[in-house]
Design a protein around this motif. Structure first.
Motif, PDB file in Angstrom:
ATOM      1  N   ASP A 150       0.853  -1.183   0.000  1.00 43.18           N
ATOM      2  CA  ASP A 150       0.000   0.000   0.000  1.00 43.18           C
ATOM      3  C   ASP A 150       0.892   1.238   0.000  1.00 43.18           C
ATOM      4  OD1 ASP A 150      -2.364   1.450   0.058  1.00 43.18           O
ATOM      5  OD2 ASP A 150      -2.611   1.303   2.220  1.00 43.18           O
ATOM      6  N   ILE A 151       0.314   2.346  -0.415  1.00 42.17           N
ATOM      7  CA  ILE A 151       1.010   3.631  -0.353  1.00 42.17           C
ATOM      8  C   ILE A 151       0.274   4.484   0.669  1.00 42.17           C
ATOM      9  CG2 ILE A 151       1.644   5.715  -1.602  1.00 42.17           C
ATOM     10  CD1 ILE A 151       1.685   3.984  -4.167  1.00 42.17           C
ATOM     11  N   ILE A 152       1.008   4.931   1.675  1.00 50.64           N
ATOM     12  CA  ILE A 152       0.436   5.808   2.695  1.00 50.64           C
ATOM     13  C   ILE A 152       0.678   7.238   2.221  1.00 50.64           C
ATOM     14  CG2 ILE A 152       0.530   6.548   5.095  1.00 50.64           C
ATOM     15  CD1 ILE A 152       1.628   3.723   5.739  1.00 50.64           C
ATOM     16  N   THR A 153      -0.406   7.929   1.960  1.00 52.16           N
ATOM     17  CA  THR A 153      -0.312   9.297   1.450  1.00 52.16           C
ATOM     18  C   THR A 153       0.049  10.253   2.582  1.00 52.16           C
ATOM     19  OG1 THR A 153      -2.021   8.749  -0.163  1.00 52.16           O
ATOM     20  CG2 THR A 153      -1.541  11.083   0.161  1.00 52.16           C
ATOM     21  N   SER A 154       1.053  11.056   2.339  1.00 53.82           N
ATOM     22  CA  SER A 154       1.501  12.029   3.342  1.00 53.82           C
ATOM     23  C   SER A 154       0.500  13.169   3.458  1.00 53.82           C
ATOM     24  CB  SER A 154       2.858  12.615   2.946  1.00 53.82           C
ATOM     25  OG  SER A 154       3.826  11.599   2.948  1.00 53.82           O
ATOM     26  N   ILE A 155       0.361  13.677   4.654  1.00 56.04           N
ATOM     27  CA  ILE A 155      -0.475  14.853   4.886  1.00 56.04           C
ATOM     28  C   ILE A 155       0.412  16.059   4.635  1.00 56.04           C
ATOM     29  CG2 ILE A 155      -1.793  16.143   6.587  1.00 56.04           C
ATOM     30  CD1 ILE A 155      -2.358  13.421   7.957  1.00 56.04           C
ATOM     31  N   MET A 156       0.046  16.834   3.629  1.00 55.14           N
ATOM     32  CA  MET A 156       0.885  17.967   3.239  1.00 55.14           C
ATOM     33  C   MET A 156       0.422  19.279   3.877  1.00 55.14           C
ATOM     34  SD  MET A 156       3.023  16.300   1.520  1.00 55.14           S
ATOM     35  CE  MET A 156       4.042  17.602   0.916  1.00 55.14           C
ATOM     36  N   GLU A 157      -0.818  19.280   4.364  1.00 59.37           N
ATOM     37  CA  GLU A 157      -1.335  20.507   4.951  1.00 59.37           C
ATOM     38  C   GLU A 157      -2.386  20.136   5.993  1.00 59.37           C
ATOM     39  OE1 GLU A 157      -4.093  24.164   3.415  1.00 59.37           O
ATOM     40  OE2 GLU A 157      -2.499  23.493   2.069  1.00 59.37           O
ATOM     41  N   ALA A 158      -2.349  20.849   7.126  1.00 56.65           N
ATOM     42  CA  ALA A 158      -3.351  20.640   8.174  1.00 56.65           C
ATOM     43  C   ALA A 158      -3.814  22.005   8.665  1.00 56.65           C
ATOM     44  CB  ALA A 158      -2.767  19.840   9.323  1.00 56.65           C
ATOM     45  N   ASN A 159      -5.116  22.179   8.749  1.00 56.24           N
ATOM     46  CA  ASN A 159      -5.690  23.427   9.238  1.00 56.24           C
ATOM     47  C   ASN A 159      -6.556  23.118  10.448  1.00 56.24           C
ATOM     48  OD1 ASN A 159      -4.688  25.183   7.141  1.00 56.24           O
ATOM     49  ND2 ASN A 159      -6.089  24.108   5.781  1.00 56.24           N
ATOM     50  N   ILE A 160      -6.315  23.862  11.518  1.00 58.88           N
ATOM     51  CA  ILE A 160      -7.102  23.694  12.746  1.00 58.88           C
ATOM     52  C   ILE A 160      -7.682  25.058  13.098  1.00 58.88           C
ATOM     53  CG2 ILE A 160      -7.064  23.030  15.166  1.00 58.88           C
ATOM     54  CD1 ILE A 160      -4.509  21.393  14.472  1.00 58.88           C
ATOM     55  N   SER A 161      -8.977  25.113  13.283  1.00 56.09           N
ATOM     56  CA  SER A 161      -9.641  26.364  13.662  1.00 56.09           C
ATOM     57  C   SER A 161     -10.509  26.106  14.873  1.00 56.09           C
ATOM     58  CB  SER A 161     -10.515  26.884  12.519  1.00 56.09           C
ATOM     59  OG  SER A 161      -9.720  27.207  11.405  1.00 56.09           O
ATOM     60  N   GLY A 162     -10.645  27.105  15.705  1.00 57.14           N
ATOM     61  CA  GLY A 162     -11.486  26.962  16.873  1.00 57.14           C
ATOM     62  C   GLY A 162     -11.504  28.239  17.689  1.00 57.14           C
ATOM     63  N   ASN A 163     -12.136  28.192  18.832  1.00 59.79           N
ATOM     64  CA  ASN A 163     -12.217  29.327  19.743  1.00 59.79           C
ATOM     65  C   ASN A 163     -11.766  28.902  21.125  1.00 59.79           C
ATOM     66  OD1 ASN A 163     -13.331  31.326  17.987  1.00 59.79           O
ATOM     67  ND2 ASN A 163     -15.273  30.228  18.078  1.00 59.79           N
ATOM     68  N   PHE A 164     -11.025  29.770  21.751  1.00 58.35           N
ATOM     69  CA  PHE A 164     -10.633  29.562  23.136  1.00 58.35           C
ATOM     70  C   PHE A 164     -11.524  30.471  23.984  1.00 58.35           C
ATOM     71  CE2 PHE A 164      -8.057  30.902  26.817  1.00 58.35           C
ATOM     72  CZ  PHE A 164      -7.888  29.651  27.413  1.00 58.35           C
ATOM     73  N   GLU A 165     -12.254  29.881  24.925  1.00 58.79           N
ATOM     74  CA  GLU A 165     -13.171  30.667  25.747  1.00 58.79           C
ATOM     75  C   GLU A 165     -12.783  30.549  27.211  1.00 58.79           C
ATOM     76  OE1 GLU A 165     -17.346  30.021  25.079  1.00 58.79           O
ATOM     77  OE2 GLU A 165     -17.010  29.626  22.965  1.00 58.79           O
ATOM     78  N   THR A 166     -12.764  31.710  27.887  1.00 58.17           N
ATOM     79  CA  THR A 166     -12.519  31.744  29.316  1.00 58.17           C
ATOM     80  C   THR A 166     -13.179  32.984  29.906  1.00 58.17           C
ATOM     81  OG1 THR A 166     -10.864  31.752  31.057  1.00 58.17           O
ATOM     82  CG2 THR A 166     -10.253  32.845  29.042  1.00 58.17           C
ATOM     83  N   ARG A 167     -13.970  32.839  30.958  1.00 54.79           N
ATOM     84  CA  ARG A 167     -14.649  33.913  31.680  1.00 54.79           C
ATOM     85  C   ARG A 167     -15.249  34.976  30.761  1.00 54.79           C
ATOM     86  NH1 ARG A 167      -9.868  34.629  35.758  1.00 54.79           N
ATOM     87  NH2 ARG A 167      -9.996  32.602  36.717  1.00 54.79           N
ATOM     88  N   GLY A 168     -15.968  34.514  29.769  1.00 49.51           N
ATOM     89  CA  GLY A 168     -16.645  35.462  28.895  1.00 49.51           C
ATOM     90  C   GLY A 168     -15.783  35.991  27.772  1.00 49.51           C
ATOM     91  N   ASN A 169     -14.515  35.705  27.792  1.00 46.17           N
ATOM     92  CA  ASN A 169     -13.645  36.141  26.704  1.00 46.17           C
ATOM     93  C   ASN A 169     -13.565  35.026  25.666  1.00 46.17           C
ATOM     94  OD1 ASN A 169     -13.005  38.576  27.949  1.00 46.17           O
ATOM     95  ND2 ASN A 169     -11.311  37.638  29.104  1.00 46.17           N
ATOM     96  N   GLN A 170     -13.544  35.414  24.416  1.00 46.61           N
ATOM     97  CA  GLN A 170     -13.456  34.437  23.332  1.00 46.61           C
ATOM     98  C   GLN A 170     -12.314  34.850  22.413  1.00 46.61           C
ATOM     99  OE1 GLN A 170     -17.091  34.002  21.179  1.00 46.61           O
ATOM    100  NE2 GLN A 170     -16.419  32.096  20.231  1.00 46.61           N
ATOM    101  N   LEU A 171     -11.390  33.941  22.178  1.00 46.06           N
ATOM    102  CA  LEU A 171     -10.238  34.195  21.330  1.00 46.06           C
ATOM    103  C   LEU A 171     -10.247  33.207  20.150  1.00 46.06           C
ATOM    104  CD1 LEU A 171      -8.267  36.186  22.927  1.00 46.06           C
ATOM    105  CD2 LEU A 171      -6.616  34.386  22.525  1.00 46.06           C
ATOM    106  N   PRO A 172     -10.283  33.689  18.936  1.00 42.40           N
ATOM    107  CA  PRO A 172     -10.230  32.748  17.799  1.00 42.40           C
ATOM    108  C   PRO A 172      -8.819  32.165  17.653  1.00 42.40           C
ATOM    109  CG  PRO A 172     -10.311  35.008  17.000  1.00 42.40           C
ATOM    110  CD  PRO A 172     -10.423  35.067  18.502  1.00 42.40           C
ATOM    111  N   ILE A 173      -8.779  30.877  17.295  1.00 47.03           N
ATOM    112  CA  ILE A 173      -7.490  30.199  17.076  1.00 47.03           C
ATOM    113  C   ILE A 173      -7.500  29.617  15.679  1.00 47.03           C
ATOM    114  CG2 ILE A 173      -6.021  28.283  17.788  1.00 47.03           C
ATOM    115  CD1 ILE A 173      -7.246  28.507  20.562  1.00 47.03           C
ATOM    116  N   ASP A 174      -6.499  29.946  14.910  1.00 46.46           N
ATOM    117  CA  ASP A 174      -6.322  29.395  13.565  1.00 46.46           C
ATOM    118  C   ASP A 174      -4.881  28.912  13.450  1.00 46.46           C
ATOM    119  OD1 ASP A 174      -8.882  29.843  12.337  1.00 46.46           O
ATOM    120  OD2 ASP A 174      -8.418  31.995  12.419  1.00 46.46           O
TER     121      ASP A 174
END
Length: 179
Positions: A150-174
């Motif tokens: 078999d050929i295992i295809t390499s992952i050439m790009e990874a994108n992670i997006s989300g929000n960090f929330e603490t005590r009413g504050n929200q910080l976007p994470i990319d």
């Protein structure tokens, strides 16, 4: 039937033909075709037994960033060889003994196969509408190596997006990772 099974079946049929001394004497079992007119034998893989665990080897490809995977493991493959009509019992007996010939063992070794065991010859004659048909059968076990690639295809790009929330504050994470 897989390509490997077809190849092994063909080798076993060739061996039977060599020992009997008749080209085309042996056919693959379970075919949708008429039975031969005269005496013949059929070969069928009835059991493929895994021995132990497979070994997986990973190798970097030179052409790209992918990885080659090679899997290999030991197998025992049992063949049922059935003989029909004239001289069925004596032909089965001849083949059962003949598989230990040096020339047959050389042919098996050339295909990376080994003779593990063979059963006794059994008389399995059967009554048909027009009389008895002489039949005989024995099993023949070979050692083989099962492989898969078999050929295992390499992952050439990874994108992670989300929000960090603490005590009413929200910080976007990319996060973006590019190789």
């Amino acid at each position: 039937m897989s390509i490997i099974e077809e190849t092994l079946n063909k080798i076993v049929r060739e061996i039977v033909d060599i020992i009997i001394g008749t080209n085309g004497y042996t056919i693959a079992a379970k075919q949708n075709a008429p039975r031969p007119a005269g005496a013949y034998a059929s070969v069928d893989a009835v059991l493929i037994k895994q021995l132990g665990w497979e070994e997986s080897t990973l190798t970097d490809r030179l052409l790209d960033d992918d990885i080659d995977e090679h899997i290999e493991g030991s197998r025992e493959v049992m063949y049922s060889i059935q003989f029909f009509r004239e001289d069925a019992i004596s032909n089965a007996s001849s083949v059962q003994t003949g598989v230990i010939r040096t020339t047959i063992q050389d042919k098996l070794r050339a295909a990376d196969l080994g003779l593990v065991s063979r059963s006794d010859v059994r008389d399995i004659s059967e009554a048909l509408e027009n009389g008895w048909e002489t039949r005989a059968q024995f099993d023949f076990v070979l050692s083989a190596t099962g492989t898969d690639d078999d050929i295992i295809t390499s992952i050439m790009e990874a994108n992670i997006s989300g929000n960090f929330e603490t005590r009413g504050n929200q910080l976007p994470i990319d996060i973006e990772v590019i190789l």
